[in-house]
Design a protein around this motif. Structure first.
Motif, PDB file in Angstrom:
ATOM      1  N   VAL A 148      22.333 -50.518  31.164  1.00 27.99           N
ATOM      2  CA  VAL A 148      21.517 -49.416  31.691  1.00 27.99           C
ATOM      3  C   VAL A 148      21.074 -49.702  33.135  1.00 27.99           C
ATOM      4  O   VAL A 148      21.032 -48.817  33.978  1.00 27.99           O
ATOM      5  N   ASN A 149      20.781 -50.967  33.412  1.00 26.89           N
ATOM      6  CA  ASN A 149      20.286 -51.332  34.749  1.00 26.89           C
ATOM      7  C   ASN A 149      21.350 -51.992  35.613  1.00 26.89           C
ATOM      8  O   ASN A 149      21.033 -52.638  36.618  1.00 26.89           O
ATOM      9  N   TYR A 150      22.617 -51.789  35.210  1.00 30.45           N
ATOM     10  CA  TYR A 150      23.725 -52.537  35.807  1.00 30.45           C
ATOM     11  C   TYR A 150      23.757 -52.480  37.330  1.00 30.45           C
ATOM     12  O   TYR A 150      23.779 -53.495  38.024  1.00 30.45           O
ATOM     13  N   ARG A 151      23.717 -51.277  37.873  1.00 32.49           N
ATOM     14  CA  ARG A 151      23.855 -51.152  39.329  1.00 32.49           C
ATOM     15  C   ARG A 151      22.650 -51.681  40.082  1.00 32.49           C
ATOM     16  O   ARG A 151      22.788 -52.301  41.137  1.00 32.49           O
ATOM     17  N   LYS A 152      21.488 -51.419  39.539  1.00 32.32           N
ATOM     18  CA  LYS A 152      20.267 -51.930  40.175  1.00 32.32           C
ATOM     19  C   LYS A 152      20.318 -53.448  40.225  1.00 32.32           C
ATOM     20  O   LYS A 152      20.004 -54.063  41.252  1.00 32.32           O
ATOM     21  N   LEU A 153      20.731 -54.051  39.101  1.00 27.05           N
ATOM     22  CA  LEU A 153      20.785 -55.518  39.047  1.00 27.05           C
ATOM     23  C   LEU A 153      21.843 -56.049  40.011  1.00 27.05           C
ATOM     24  O   LEU A 153      21.627 -57.047  40.706  1.00 27.05           O
ATOM     25  N   MET A 154      22.991 -55.359  40.065  1.00 28.52           N
ATOM     26  CA  MET A 154      24.051 -55.794  40.978  1.00 28.52           C
ATOM     27  C   MET A 154      23.570 -55.683  42.431  1.00 28.52           C
ATOM     28  O   MET A 154      23.762 -56.593  43.237  1.00 28.52           O
ATOM     29  N   PHE A 155      22.906 -54.565  42.750  1.00 28.66           N
ATOM     30  CA  PHE A 155      22.439 -54.321  44.120  1.00 28.66           C
ATOM     31  C   PHE A 155      21.432 -55.396  44.534  1.00 28.66           C
ATOM     32  O   PHE A 155      21.534 -56.024  45.590  1.00 28.66           O
ATOM     33  N   MET A 156      20.438 -55.651  43.672  1.00 23.96           N
ATOM     34  CA  MET A 156      19.399 -56.604  44.086  1.00 23.96           C
ATOM     35  C   MET A 156      19.915 -58.031  44.102  1.00 23.96           C
ATOM     36  O   MET A 156      19.419 -58.865  44.856  1.00 23.96           O
ATOM     37  N   ARG A 160      18.901 -58.149  48.211  1.00 24.18           N
ATOM     38  CA  ARG A 160      17.592 -57.826  47.637  1.00 24.18           C
ATOM     39  C   ARG A 160      16.799 -56.856  48.512  1.00 24.18           C
ATOM     40  O   ARG A 160      16.206 -55.896  48.034  1.00 24.18           O
ATOM     41  N   GLU A 161      16.824 -57.092  49.827  1.00 26.70           N
ATOM     42  CA  GLU A 161      16.004 -56.282  50.724  1.00 26.70           C
ATOM     43  C   GLU A 161      16.504 -54.829  50.783  1.00 26.70           C
ATOM     44  O   GLU A 161      15.704 -53.888  50.686  1.00 26.70           O
ATOM     45  N   SER A 162      17.812 -54.663  50.919  1.00 29.56           N
ATOM     46  CA  SER A 162      18.349 -53.300  50.960  1.00 29.56           C
ATOM     47  C   SER A 162      18.100 -52.574  49.646  1.00 29.56           C
ATOM     48  O   SER A 162      17.836 -51.371  49.625  1.00 29.56           O
ATOM     49  N   ALA A 163      18.204 -53.319  48.545  1.00 27.50           N
ATOM     50  CA  ALA A 163      17.958 -52.714  47.233  1.00 27.50           C
ATOM     51  C   ALA A 163      16.516 -52.206  47.153  1.00 27.50           C
ATOM     52  O   ALA A 163      16.256 -51.104  46.678  1.00 27.50           O
ATOM     53  N   GLN A 164      15.617 -53.022  47.684  1.00 26.53           N
ATOM     54  CA  GLN A 164      14.198 -52.653  47.676  1.00 26.53           C
ATOM     55  C   GLN A 164      13.976 -51.380  48.494  1.00 26.53           C
ATOM     56  O   GLN A 164      13.258 -50.477  48.077  1.00 26.53           O
ATOM     57  N   VAL A 165      14.621 -51.321  49.661  1.00 22.99           N
ATOM     58  CA  VAL A 165      14.492 -50.125  50.511  1.00 22.99           C
ATOM     59  C   VAL A 165      15.048 -48.903  49.788  1.00 22.99           C
ATOM     60  O   VAL A 165      14.518 -47.802  49.910  1.00 22.99           O
ATOM     61  N   ALA A 166      16.111 -49.115  49.001  1.00 22.27           N
ATOM     62  CA  ALA A 166      16.726 -47.988  48.291  1.00 22.27           C
ATOM     63  C   ALA A 166      15.914 -47.588  47.059  1.00 22.27           C
ATOM     64  O   ALA A 166      16.296 -46.664  46.340  1.00 22.27           O
ATOM     65  N   GLY A 167      14.817 -48.282  46.808  1.00 25.86           N
ATOM     66  CA  GLY A 167      13.951 -47.869  45.703  1.00 25.86           C
ATOM     67  C   GLY A 167      14.076 -48.698  44.441  1.00 25.86           C
ATOM     68  O   GLY A 167      13.500 -48.358  43.411  1.00 25.86           O
TER      69      GLY A 167
ATOM     70  N   VAL B 102      34.744 -53.612  47.731  1.00 23.94           N
ATOM     71  CA  VAL B 102      34.158 -52.701  48.730  1.00 23.94           C
ATOM     72  C   VAL B 102      33.611 -51.455  48.040  1.00 23.94           C
ATOM     73  O   VAL B 102      32.505 -50.995  48.328  1.00 23.94           O
ATOM     74  N   ARG B 103      34.363 -50.927  47.074  1.00 22.86           N
ATOM     75  CA  ARG B 103      33.926 -49.739  46.332  1.00 22.86           C
ATOM     76  C   ARG B 103      32.576 -50.003  45.651  1.00 22.86           C
ATOM     77  O   ARG B 103      31.661 -49.188  45.705  1.00 22.86           O
ATOM     78  N   GLU B 104      32.461 -51.191  45.024  1.00 19.94           N
ATOM     79  CA  GLU B 104      31.213 -51.515  44.319  1.00 19.94           C
ATOM     80  C   GLU B 104      30.035 -51.635  45.289  1.00 19.94           C
ATOM     81  O   GLU B 104      28.922 -51.200  44.989  1.00 19.94           O
ATOM     82  N   VAL B 105      30.299 -52.227  46.465  1.00 24.50           N
ATOM     83  CA  VAL B 105      29.215 -52.395  47.446  1.00 24.50           C
ATOM     84  C   VAL B 105      28.695 -51.021  47.872  1.00 24.50           C
ATOM     85  O   VAL B 105      27.484 -50.786  47.924  1.00 24.50           O
ATOM     86  N   VAL B 106      29.614 -50.077  48.153  1.00 24.73           N
ATOM     87  CA  VAL B 106      29.169 -48.745  48.586  1.00 24.73           C
ATOM     88  C   VAL B 106      28.462 -48.019  47.440  1.00 24.73           C
ATOM     89  O   VAL B 106      27.456 -47.339  47.639  1.00 24.73           O
ATOM     90  N   SER B 107      28.971 -48.232  46.213  1.00 20.65           N
ATOM     91  CA  SER B 107      28.401 -47.513  45.062  1.00 20.65           C
ATOM     92  C   SER B 107      26.968 -47.952  44.763  1.00 20.65           C
ATOM     93  O   SER B 107      26.220 -47.240  44.104  1.00 20.65           O
ATOM     94  N   MET B 108      26.579 -49.141  45.258  1.00 21.14           N
ATOM     95  CA  MET B 108      25.219 -49.631  44.992  1.00 21.14           C
ATOM     96  C   MET B 108      24.169 -48.622  45.465  1.00 21.14           C
ATOM     97  O   MET B 108      23.089 -48.527  44.896  1.00 21.14           O
ATOM     98  N   VAL B 162      26.222 -43.167  52.404  1.00 13.88           N
ATOM     99  CA  VAL B 162      26.925 -42.463  51.327  1.00 13.88           C
ATOM    100  C   VAL B 162      26.016 -41.490  50.561  1.00 13.88           C
ATOM    101  O   VAL B 162      26.469 -40.450  50.083  1.00 13.88           O
ATOM    102  N   ASP B 163      24.738 -41.808  50.469  1.00 14.33           N
ATOM    103  CA  ASP B 163      23.824 -40.948  49.714  1.00 14.33           C
ATOM    104  C   ASP B 163      23.118 -39.948  50.637  1.00 14.33           C
ATOM    105  O   ASP B 163      22.038 -39.456  50.323  1.00 14.33           O
ATOM    106  N   LYS B 164      23.744 -39.677  51.781  1.00 20.41           N
ATOM    107  CA  LYS B 164      23.271 -38.680  52.740  1.00 20.41           C
ATOM    108  C   LYS B 164      21.812 -38.862  53.158  1.00 20.41           C
ATOM    109  O   LYS B 164      20.956 -38.004  52.871  1.00 20.41           O
ATOM    110  N   PRO B 165      21.509 -39.978  53.826  1.00 20.75           N
ATOM    111  CA  PRO B 165      20.139 -40.182  54.297  1.00 20.75           C
ATOM    112  C   PRO B 165      19.856 -39.309  55.515  1.00 20.75           C
ATOM    113  O   PRO B 165      20.774 -38.766  56.121  1.00 20.75           O
TER     114      PRO B 165
END
Lengths: 267, 254
Positions: A148-156, A160-167, B102-108, B162-165
């Motif tokens: 359920v939290n897969y992408r959030k966990l991958m992003f952070m 970590r900082e960009s993930a935080q900015v993205a919410g 690369v796809r996964e990085v953008v999808s984040m 990608v998420d149109k900021p």
């Protein structure tokens, strides 16, 4: 192989072992990339104190260990944040204290012998039906929460900082990973014991990370190594009359070695 | 400020922001507005509070006093999260063994608005489009750690847009990147600003690299020393004072 599966104790061991190993492998990929591979070892030592407390109080050791381990893992997290300790120092403090406490409680409970040894080295072949159902349910829950939290966990984990900015609420997810790790350690303890449980978390995940060209593939490969090791390890232990826990870990190690040896640079 | 710029609505307003690390004041009473379509360079000597200001705008730090308005709404009041794409200073300093494609990085970037493994409709197409904009669509299935620093920067831009900021904020985006790659990178930002209308703010220690592209300059040295159009900045006393002070801020201002 057919004879192997006619024994109900082996069926139970295989069912629980497969699910638990999946939870360990999926979580392991995140823990390694978070540079937190050793937390498994540290929490396992704390779990020892929980088991000893359960035996001392004559309550269900698994349940006591679960509560104890979750509390300790959150304690490690707070200690890391508040005390400004370097890297693994918090884990080292909490885990050695857990071992010390476990030793004292085990001595006080007067009859620690066989029961405690089972927890130290695993007792998957002695797992009963209630424990199988509980283990499968908890392991499935761990995997589901990660999914359920897969992408959030991958992003952070990646940035970590960009993930935080993205919410992404990174501190909340830190706590989530910590609690999931505690649950998984207690489950893994049933399969290979306190002393070997970090192998279930680290080795399949490390094998998955060796070869993967994407995050998803790393997780799938780790799951493949983990489940194959449990199945082959149990079969080998049965056929050769070896301890199941040690055999499962060694099969993991062999698969890791094979993947490491075949590693080629990938684009 | 020129009149055309003043006509555009402010996207983001920094109002009387102060911040200190312990007893050390880092920002004192800073106010500035970033308008739709601006291409703003935030400059200033080391320790002038540039990164701190950016982190406050992005909600990573809380100001000691003052507030940030995004489209007129205070970001400190719940529910207002500025729709800003962000590229941190150390974006390319990630673990090179991290197994993300690369796809996964953008999808984040899609994580905030959805849960789980399922894909939002049109997500795949949006990822491809963003990668096409930055010229990295061919590398979609490659591992991010295998790309060059310049290529990685482009992928991070794709993730940021990608998420149109409404705006794109960058902190010293080309540190450690060679000059040729830098030029291509800033031309890409220029295109995003002029053609796609994306508001851009970037921190730089060398305004000379970006002076062909920017429209606004904010010069920070704990306080806001200057904020206005780039053309006026070139004629201003601030520039002369900075040059006299030996700051390496303007390498080829014309």
């Amino acid at each position: 192989m057919g004879a192997f599966l006619t024994y109900s104790f082996l069926q139970r061991a295989l069912g629980a072992g497969l699910f638990i190993s999946l939870a360990c492998a999926v979580l392991g990929v995140f823990l390694i990339l978070r540079k937190d591979a050793m937390i498994g070892d540290g929490l396992a030592h704390i779990t020892f104190a929980g088991v000893a407390l359960g035996l001392f109080l004559r309550m269900m050791p698994l349940a006591v260990a679960l509560v104890f381990s979750i509390a300790a893992s959150l304690g490690i997290m707070k200690l890391k944040e508040r005390a400004g300790l370097y890297g693994d120092t918090a884990i080292a403090i909490v885990s050695s204290s857990g071992l010390a406490l476990g030793l004292i409680l085990a001595t006080l409970s007067r009859n620690p012998g066989v029961a405690l040894l089972n927890y130290l080295f695993g007792e998957i072949l002695a797992i009963d039906t209630v424990e199988v159902v509980l283990s499968v349910a908890l392991a499935a829950a761990v995997v589901a929460v990660i999914a359920v939290n897969y992408r959030k966990l991958m992003f952070m984990t990646f940035d970590r900082e960009s993930a935080q900015v993205a919410g992404v609420r990174v501190r909340r997810l830190d706590a989530l990973i910590t609690v999931l790790t505690s649950v998984t350690i207690v489950l893994g303890m049933k399969v290979v014991g306190i002393l070997l449980v970090s192998a279930l978390i680290v080795i399949p995940a490390a094998a998955g990370l060796l070869r993967a060209s994407s995050f998803k593939k790393a997780i799938l490969l780790a799951c493949g190594v983990a489940t194959a090791s449990v199945a082959a390890g149990l079969a080998a232990a049965f056929a050769l009359d070896l301890p199941a826990s040690g055999t499962i870990v060694l099969v993991n190690l062999i698969l890791f070695g094979v993947l490491a040896a075949r590693r080629t640079p990938r684009a | 400020m020129d009149s055309a710029a003043a006509d555009r609505p402010p996207l983001l307003e920094v109002e009387h922001v102060s911040f200190r690390y312990g007893p050390l004041p880092v920002l004192t009473d800073v106010s500035l507005a970033i308008r739709e379509g601006d291409f703003l360079a935030i400059i200033g000597p080391n320790g002038s509070g540039k990164t701190t200001l950016l982190k406050i705008i992005l909600g990573l730090l809380k100001p000691e006093s003052g507030r940030i308005l995004f489209q007129g709404r205070d970001i400190a009041s719940g529910g207002v999260r500025p729709k800003i794409g962000y590229i941190p200073q150390k974006a390319t300093h990630f673990d090179p063994l991290f197994p993300a494609s690369v796809r996964e990085v953008v999808s984040m970037a899609f994580q905030a608005s959805k849960r789980g493994l399922s894909r939002r409709q049109g997500e795949e197409a949006a990822i491809r489009r963003a990668l096409e904009v930055v010229g990295m669509a061919e590398a979609m299935d490659r591992r991010i750690g295998r790309l060059s620093g310049g290529q990685q920067q482009r992928v991070f831009i794709a993730r940021a847009i990608v998420d149109k900021p409404r705006a794109l904020f960058l902190d010293e985006p080309t540190t450690g990147v060679d000059a040729g790659t830098q030029d291509l990178f800033y031309e890409l930002l220029d295109r995003l600003n002029k053609r796609e209308g994306l508001t851009i703010a970037l921190i730089t220690h060398d305004i000379g690299i970006v002076d062909r592209h920017i429209t606004q300059v904010a010069c920070l040295n704990q306080r806001l020393v200057y904020h206005g159009s780039h053309a006026e900045f070139c004629r201003s006393d601030t520039l002369k004072e900075m040059l006299a002070g030996g700051h390496h801020l303007v390498s080829h201002v014309h």
